[in-house]
Design an enzyme around this catalytic site. Structure first.
Site, PDB file in Angstrom:
ATOM      1  N   GLU A   1       0.945   3.979   1.726  1.00 43.02           N
ATOM      2  CA  GLU A   1       1.421   4.444   3.025  1.00 43.02           C
ATOM      3  C   GLU A   1       2.561   3.579   3.547  1.00 43.02           C
ATOM      4  OE1 GLU A   1      -3.150   4.918   3.000  1.00 43.02           O
ATOM      5  OE2 GLU A   1      -1.668   3.517   2.239  1.00 43.02           O
TER       6      GLU A   1
ATOM      7  N   CYS B   1      -6.387   2.115   5.296  1.00 36.36           N
ATOM      8  CA  CYS B   1      -7.089   0.921   5.749  1.00 36.36           C
ATOM      9  C   CYS B   1      -6.635   0.611   7.177  1.00 36.36           C
ATOM     10  CB  CYS B   1      -6.810  -0.246   4.817  1.00 36.36           C
ATOM     11  SG  CYS B   1      -5.103  -0.858   4.900  1.00 36.36           S
TER      12      CYS B   1
ATOM     13  N   CYS C   1      -2.855  -0.146   7.344  1.00 36.84           N
ATOM     14  CA  CYS C   1      -2.005   1.037   7.204  1.00 36.84           C
ATOM     15  C   CYS C   1      -2.133   1.953   8.412  1.00 36.84           C
ATOM     16  CB  CYS C   1      -2.336   1.793   5.925  1.00 36.84           C
ATOM     17  SG  CYS C   1      -1.834   0.888   4.442  1.00 36.84           S
TER      18      CYS C   1
ATOM     19  N   HIS D   1       0.851  -1.185   0.000  1.00 40.69           N
ATOM     20  CA  HIS D   1       0.000   0.000   0.000  1.00 40.69           C
ATOM     21  C   HIS D   1       0.888   1.237   0.000  1.00 40.69           C
ATOM     22  CE1 HIS D   1      -3.904  -1.963   1.698  1.00 40.69           C
ATOM     23  NE2 HIS D   1      -3.305  -2.735   0.794  1.00 40.69           N
TER      24      HIS D   1
END
Length: 165
Positions: free
Chosen positions: A55, A83, A86, A53
């Site tokens: 991040e 999410c 993250c 992801h």
């Protein structure tokens, strides 16, 4: 702090992801007006995984730079609400300010009531700023979910919500 300015940099990362056929999430880490790390979603389609992801990739870049900066002094900008994975990863690594553009109605983690969790989390104070440049980010997600070749969450609640906006 100019949240829109830095969110536009995160949006540029998201556009790079979209151009590669990836889920259009971008993230930048900012300290005292300086961008220290960037990330854009990878491996959301062909080599699908749920680890790369934006991040997390930006966090890895920040940590790899081995800067003598307290993570609690950073602001993380993300084009989609982080999410749960993250969000947890960011706060466990000391991040205390998160700004996002588009809400993740399916898997967003920032609404988690930390005070109801175990002491490690319950003691944390996190600032979350939603909807900075929301429409610009929404447009990228609409482009992504409108593409019939998209194989990432194509008929999900998030896709239906996004396309109905």
């Amino acid at each position: 702090m100019n949240d829109e300015r830095y969110m536009n940099l995160a949006l540029a990362e998201a556009r790079k992801a979209l151009a590669r056929g990836e889920f259009p999430v971008g993230s930048v880490f900012v300290h005292e007006g300086q961008v220290l790390a960037r990330g854009s979603r990878s491996h959301s389609c062909e080599q699908m995984n749920e680890v790369d992801h934006a991040e997390v990739l930006a966090l890895r870049a920040f940590l790899d730079a081995d800067l003598a900066i307290d993570p609690s002094e950073l602001t993380v900008y993300a084009t989609m609400e982080p999410c749960l994975m993250c969000f947890s990863t960011l706060i466990l690594n000391g991040i205390r300010r998160i700004v996002y553009a588009y809400e993740d109605v399916m898997g967003g983690g920032t609404g988690l009531d930390l005070s109801q969790l175990n002491p490690l989390y319950a003691a944390m104070t996190i600032e979350v700023v939603p909807h900075v440049c929301r429409m610009e980010s929404l447009t990228l997600f609409q482009q992504f979910f409108s593409n019939p070749d998209n194989a990432y969450w194509p008929d999900s609640f998030l896709a239906r919500y996004t396309l109905a906006q």
